[in-house]
Design a protein around this motif. Structure first.
Motif, PDB file in Angstrom:
ATOM      1  N   TRP A  55       0.839  -1.204   0.000  1.00 52.50           N
ATOM      2  CA  TRP A  55       0.000   0.000   0.000  1.00 52.50           C
ATOM      3  C   TRP A  55       0.872   1.252   0.000  1.00 52.50           C
ATOM      4  N   SER A  56       1.918   1.254   0.807  1.00 54.55           N
ATOM      5  CA  SER A  56       2.838   2.401   0.841  1.00 54.55           C
ATOM      6  C   SER A  56       3.495   2.611  -0.514  1.00 54.55           C
ATOM      7  N   ALA A  57       3.896   1.527  -1.152  1.00 55.97           N
ATOM      8  CA  ALA A  57       4.518   1.624  -2.474  1.00 55.97           C
ATOM      9  C   ALA A  57       3.520   2.178  -3.495  1.00 55.97           C
ATOM     10  N   GLU A  58       2.255   1.754  -3.403  1.00 55.89           N
ATOM     11  CA  GLU A  58       1.225   2.256  -4.327  1.00 55.89           C
ATOM     12  C   GLU A  58       1.052   3.769  -4.169  1.00 55.89           C
ATOM     13  N   ILE A  59       0.955   4.230  -2.925  1.00 53.82           N
ATOM     14  CA  ILE A  59       0.779   5.664  -2.685  1.00 53.82           C
ATOM     15  C   ILE A  59       2.005   6.431  -3.176  1.00 53.82           C
ATOM     16  N   SER A  60       3.169   5.933  -2.845  1.00 55.44           N
ATOM     17  CA  SER A  60       4.404   6.584  -3.265  1.00 55.44           C
ATOM     18  C   SER A  60       4.476   6.671  -4.787  1.00 55.44           C
ATOM     19  N   ASP A  61       4.119   5.595  -5.461  1.00 51.46           N
ATOM     20  CA  ASP A  61       4.127   5.593  -6.926  1.00 51.46           C
ATOM     21  C   ASP A  61       3.105   6.580  -7.483  1.00 51.46           C
ATOM     22  N   ARG A  62       1.925   6.665  -6.863  1.00 50.35           N
ATOM     23  CA  ARG A  62       0.908   7.628  -7.316  1.00 50.35           C
ATOM     24  C   ARG A  62       1.410   9.063  -7.156  1.00 50.35           C
ATOM     25  N   VAL A  63       2.042   9.349  -6.031  1.00 54.06           N
ATOM     26  CA  VAL A  63       2.554  10.694  -5.791  1.00 54.06           C
ATOM     27  C   VAL A  63       3.662  11.016  -6.805  1.00 54.06           C
ATOM     28  N   ALA A  64       4.580  10.075  -7.010  1.00 58.88           N
ATOM     29  CA  ALA A  64       5.661  10.297  -7.977  1.00 58.88           C
ATOM     30  C   ALA A  64       5.094  10.518  -9.375  1.00 58.88           C
ATOM     31  N   ALA A  65       4.091   9.733  -9.741  1.00 59.78           N
ATOM     32  CA  ALA A  65       3.481   9.879 -11.063  1.00 59.78           C
ATOM     33  C   ALA A  65       2.778  11.224 -11.199  1.00 59.78           C
ATOM     34  N   ILE A  84      -1.411  19.844  -8.683  1.00 63.25           N
ATOM     35  CA  ILE A  84      -0.576  18.942  -7.888  1.00 63.25           C
ATOM     36  C   ILE A  84      -1.310  18.557  -6.606  1.00 63.25           C
ATOM     37  N   ALA A  85      -1.924  19.525  -5.926  1.00 60.79           N
ATOM     38  CA  ALA A  85      -2.675  19.228  -4.700  1.00 60.79           C
ATOM     39  C   ALA A  85      -3.801  18.240  -4.991  1.00 60.79           C
ATOM     40  N   ASP A  86      -4.468  18.422  -6.112  1.00 58.70           N
ATOM     41  CA  ASP A  86      -5.554  17.526  -6.503  1.00 58.70           C
ATOM     42  C   ASP A  86      -5.021  16.113  -6.712  1.00 58.70           C
ATOM     43  N   ALA A  87      -3.895  15.990  -7.391  1.00 55.01           N
ATOM     44  CA  ALA A  87      -3.308  14.673  -7.643  1.00 55.01           C
ATOM     45  C   ALA A  87      -2.875  14.000  -6.332  1.00 55.01           C
ATOM     46  N   LEU A  88      -2.297  14.772  -5.427  1.00 56.67           N
ATOM     47  CA  LEU A  88      -1.871  14.214  -4.140  1.00 56.67           C
ATOM     48  C   LEU A  88      -3.073  13.755  -3.317  1.00 56.67           C
ATOM     49  N   LEU A  89      -4.132  14.551  -3.303  1.00 56.42           N
ATOM     50  CA  LEU A  89      -5.342  14.179  -2.575  1.00 56.42           C
ATOM     51  C   LEU A  89      -5.951  12.923  -3.181  1.00 56.42           C
ATOM     52  N   THR A  90      -5.984  12.851  -4.486  1.00 59.98           N
ATOM     53  CA  THR A  90      -6.522  11.675  -5.170  1.00 59.98           C
ATOM     54  C   THR A  90      -5.740  10.422  -4.789  1.00 59.98           C
ATOM     55  N   ALA A  91      -4.418  10.546  -4.640  1.00 63.64           N
ATOM     56  CA  ALA A  91      -3.576   9.398  -4.289  1.00 63.64           C
ATOM     57  C   ALA A  91      -3.964   8.809  -2.940  1.00 63.64           C
ATOM     58  N   ILE A  92      -4.277   9.642  -1.970  1.00 67.49           N
ATOM     59  CA  ILE A  92      -4.628   9.077  -0.664  1.00 67.49           C
ATOM     60  C   ILE A  92      -6.105   8.710  -0.559  1.00 67.49           C
ATOM     61  N   ALA A 150       2.124  19.109   6.554  1.00 69.61           N
ATOM     62  CA  ALA A 150       0.882  19.892   6.567  1.00 69.61           C
ATOM     63  C   ALA A 150      -0.159  19.283   5.640  1.00 69.61           C
ATOM     64  N   VAL A 151       0.234  19.031   4.415  1.00 67.07           N
ATOM     65  CA  VAL A 151      -0.720  18.502   3.439  1.00 67.07           C
ATOM     66  C   VAL A 151      -1.158  17.094   3.811  1.00 67.07           C
ATOM     67  N   GLU A 152      -0.209  16.254   4.219  1.00 64.09           N
ATOM     68  CA  GLU A 152      -0.559  14.882   4.590  1.00 64.09           C
ATOM     69  C   GLU A 152      -1.589  14.856   5.709  1.00 64.09           C
ATOM     70  N   ASN A 153      -1.324  15.573   6.778  1.00 64.71           N
ATOM     71  CA  ASN A 153      -2.225  15.519   7.926  1.00 64.71           C
ATOM     72  C   ASN A 153      -3.590  16.107   7.620  1.00 64.71           C
ATOM     73  N   VAL A 154      -3.637  17.222   6.937  1.00 67.90           N
ATOM     74  CA  VAL A 154      -4.929  17.819   6.585  1.00 67.90           C
ATOM     75  C   VAL A 154      -5.674  16.908   5.612  1.00 67.90           C
ATOM     76  N   ALA A 155      -4.977  16.405   4.600  1.00 69.28           N
ATOM     77  CA  ALA A 155      -5.633  15.555   3.597  1.00 69.28           C
ATOM     78  C   ALA A 155      -6.148  14.256   4.219  1.00 69.28           C
ATOM     79  N   VAL A 156      -5.353  13.632   5.066  1.00 70.76           N
ATOM     80  CA  VAL A 156      -5.790  12.389   5.712  1.00 70.76           C
ATOM     81  C   VAL A 156      -7.016  12.642   6.572  1.00 70.76           C
ATOM     82  N   ARG A 157      -6.987  13.700   7.371  1.00 65.46           N
ATOM     83  CA  ARG A 157      -8.155  13.977   8.223  1.00 65.46           C
ATOM     84  C   ARG A 157      -9.383  14.291   7.369  1.00 65.46           C
TER      85      ARG A 157
END
Length: 183
Positions: A55-65, A84-92, A150-157
């Motif tokens: 799962w971590s590898a999938e998220i990392s690959d999505r973010v890199a892509a 970019i923010a939209d793509a990162l949010l979509t990844a999680i 900042a983005v990780e914590n806000v996006a996850v919540r």
């Protein structure tokens, strides 16, 4: 066989939660005998670790892509930052069920190393990205750490709590926040 077992473990983990996750339930879900499962995974812990690593590898690959797919980005252009923010949010958002298990049910000791490794990879990608985009920072790694945390914590919540904030409004706020980092 291993793929079937790992996919079944992921299904059982999300469906039943960590406390109810057992190797017998995984074997049933995978349609294999418990003995067959134990040929590949010695216990519950090994299965959970494999699910989290993948799962971590999938998220990392999505973010890199998403960062690579953004192409040349003008960090002073809010549309680029928003994309970019939209793509990162979509990844999680892609697997909110497993995200909930990782953030709210697993004992921290079980997943902290994987979480830190994922954060480190994303920070490294972002630091390179910021430098290539011409963002002047005394310490690009420090800036990347602040942005990722900042983005990780806000996006996850936001994904887990689903507050009464529309996705578009969240992206607006991420864009405004990132605007302060582009100077």
């Amino acid at each position: 066989m291993v793929e079937r077992i790992v996919e079944a473990a992921r299904v059982v983990l999300v469906r039943d939660g960590y406390e109810s996750f057992t190797t017998n339930r995984v074997a049933d879900q995978a349609g294999v005998s418990p003995g067959s499962l134990y040929q590949y995974f010695p216990d519950k812990s090994a299965l959970v670790t494999e699910v989290l690593d993948r799962w971590s590898a999938e998220i990392s690959d999505r973010v890199a892509a998403s960062l690579a797919g953004a192409g040349p980005v003008d960090v002073n252009d809010p549309r680029s930052v928003r994309a970019i923010a939209d793509a990162l949010l979509t990844a999680i958002e892609a697997d909110a069920g497993l995200l909930r298990i990782v953030w709210e049910e697993l004992p921290a000791v079980r997943h902290r190393a994987a979480q830190h490794a994922l954060e480190r990879r994303v920070r490294e990608l972002l630091a390179v990205f910021l430098t290539a985009a011409g963002v002047r920072a005394t310490d690009p790694s420090a800036r990347a750490w602040v942005i990722v945390m900042a983005v990780e914590n806000v996006a996850v919540r936001w994904v887990l709590d689903r507050p009464d904030i529309p996705r578009e409004a969240l992206l607006d706020e991420f864009t405004a926040l990132a605007g302060g980092f582009s100077r």
